[in-house]
Enzyme design. Sequence first.
Site, PDB file in Angstrom:
ATOM      1  N   THR A 118      -5.240   2.624  -7.448  1.00 18.74           N
ATOM      2  CA  THR A 118      -6.652   2.824  -6.834  1.00 18.74           C
ATOM      3  C   THR A 118      -7.217   4.164  -7.102  1.00 18.74           C
ATOM      4  O   THR A 118      -7.063   5.111  -6.966  1.00 18.74           O
ATOM      5  CB  THR A 118      -6.508   2.624  -5.211  1.00 18.74           C
ATOM      6  OG1 THR A 118      -5.859   1.489  -4.884  1.00 18.74           O
ATOM      7  CG2 THR A 118      -7.971   2.543  -4.646  1.00 18.74           C
ATOM      8  N   HIS A 142     -13.692  -1.622  -2.324  1.00 20.01           N
ATOM      9  CA  HIS A 142     -12.855  -1.174  -1.202  1.00 20.01           C
ATOM     10  C   HIS A 142     -13.190  -1.938   0.047  1.00 20.01           C
ATOM     11  O   HIS A 142     -12.811  -1.371   1.068  1.00 20.01           O
ATOM     12  CB  HIS A 142     -12.888   0.291  -1.248  1.00 20.01           C
ATOM     13  CG  HIS A 142     -11.390   0.855  -0.675  1.00 20.01           C
ATOM     14  ND1 HIS A 142     -10.706   1.367  -1.657  1.00 20.01           N
ATOM     15  CD2 HIS A 142     -10.817   0.913   0.446  1.00 20.01           C
ATOM     16  CE1 HIS A 142      -9.557   2.011  -0.917  1.00 20.01           C
ATOM     17  NE2 HIS A 142      -9.597   1.807   0.223  1.00 20.01           N
ATOM     18  N   GLN A 198       1.052  -0.175  -4.940  1.00 23.04           N
ATOM     19  CA  GLN A 198      -0.308   0.288  -5.018  1.00 23.04           C
ATOM     20  C   GLN A 198      -0.022   1.845  -4.714  1.00 23.04           C
ATOM     21  O   GLN A 198       0.445   2.208  -3.965  1.00 23.04           O
ATOM     22  CB  GLN A 198      -1.426  -0.260  -3.947  1.00 23.04           C
ATOM     23  CG  GLN A 198      -2.658   0.301  -4.029  1.00 23.04           C
ATOM     24  CD  GLN A 198      -2.922   1.488  -3.119  1.00 23.04           C
ATOM     25  OE1 GLN A 198      -2.159   1.706  -1.985  1.00 23.04           O
ATOM     26  NE2 GLN A 198      -3.638   2.397  -3.016  1.00 23.04           N
ATOM     27  N   SER A 202       0.842  -1.199   0.078  1.00 24.05           N
ATOM     28  CA  SER A 202      -0.135  -0.005   0.063  1.00 24.05           C
ATOM     29  C   SER A 202       0.843   1.308   0.078  1.00 24.05           C
ATOM     30  O   SER A 202       1.955   1.234   0.603  1.00 24.05           O
ATOM     31  CB  SER A 202      -0.916  -0.175   1.281  1.00 24.05           C
ATOM     32  OG  SER A 202      -1.541   1.258   1.364  1.00 24.05           O
TER      33      SER A 202
END
Length: 378
Positions: A155, A275, A127, A106
């Site tokens: 994202t 999500h 990401q 992340s």
Amino acid sequence: MIISASTDYREAARRKLPRFLFDYLDGGAYAEYTLGRNVSDLSEIALRQRVLKNVADLSLETEWFGEKIAMPVGLGPVGLGGMYRRRGEQQAARAAKKANIPYILSTVSVCSIKEVTEATGAPIWFQLYVLKDRGFMKDALERAMALGSTKLVFTVDMPVPGARYRDLHSGMSGKDGPWRRMLQAVGKPEWAVDVGLMGTPHDLGNVSTYLGKATGLEDYIGWLGANFDPSISWKDLEWIRDFWQGEMIIKGILDPQDAKDAVTFGADGIIVSNHGGRQLDGVLSSARALPDIADAVGDDLTILADSGVRTGLDVVRLLALGAKGVLLGRAYIYALATGGEAAVTHLLGLIEKEMRVAMALTGSTKISDITRDSLVRS
């Protein structure tokens, strides 16, 4: 009653973690209806049992974006992974490497991409969010490419943060948050030693690297709120597609038209995802959205899916609905919080076994055999 290994790990994580961290992981947006439907809709999909199909030679091996992996499962991006276990992103990434599946780091991880890459000795997926600070985005992409990353998960379903009321009640956010978190941490001595004392620094590793200063948990919510960009559109992503030297996967697709737009844009893949029910409550579960998206874009790009996955049966169900692969989120973080790398490895082993049983009893010997014919049509 034991329902699944993930359920057991969830309960164990609840006992080990301070409330603010457990609720942040476990919770969703608003009244959490979509969060619940992600799980229940998947569990209600009936598999079609077949017999006498000779499933002695069964393989879970598959290929994503030209790379062979042991099974069609990856560890998806989860923010603050290093707060659930000491340097948690490192531990999860090592478990993924051992299992020969992808790990996606992340943007808002505790460990930086450099730290995780060095811990695994191999490139990982990265990401990235849509952020107002384009300098940060460019810097993050450059560092990821320099460390060998060739898969970017972008994202797009978070132009603004969702309303997560559990965080206000738990102390994750709000003006009284710092002292409430401190009191909760004191009440969980095992976590306090493993993460609180031994797991420092407690900052956002990728953000701190860029800013040149620590960005701790107290800055997390504010930084996110200040940097998400509600003005983003497909044309704003073109520079990223042109700059990134590898595959680009768009995460957060729930509508067939958006999937078609991703094909037009030139994405290599999409992730059908809401999500984990953490953004807009009331939208379709990934399981309900997936079939129409798969019908709309076919083989034009690689379709992955997440949200609500707790077992190997869930993986098989999503594959049958049209995904080429599945990402785990909460399921593996529950395990990570409970027992670190070893528990994540254990969970992945159980998911593999559950997939093998499901494939054998639906008459599938390879991943490509799992189609909508593997489901009971209603």
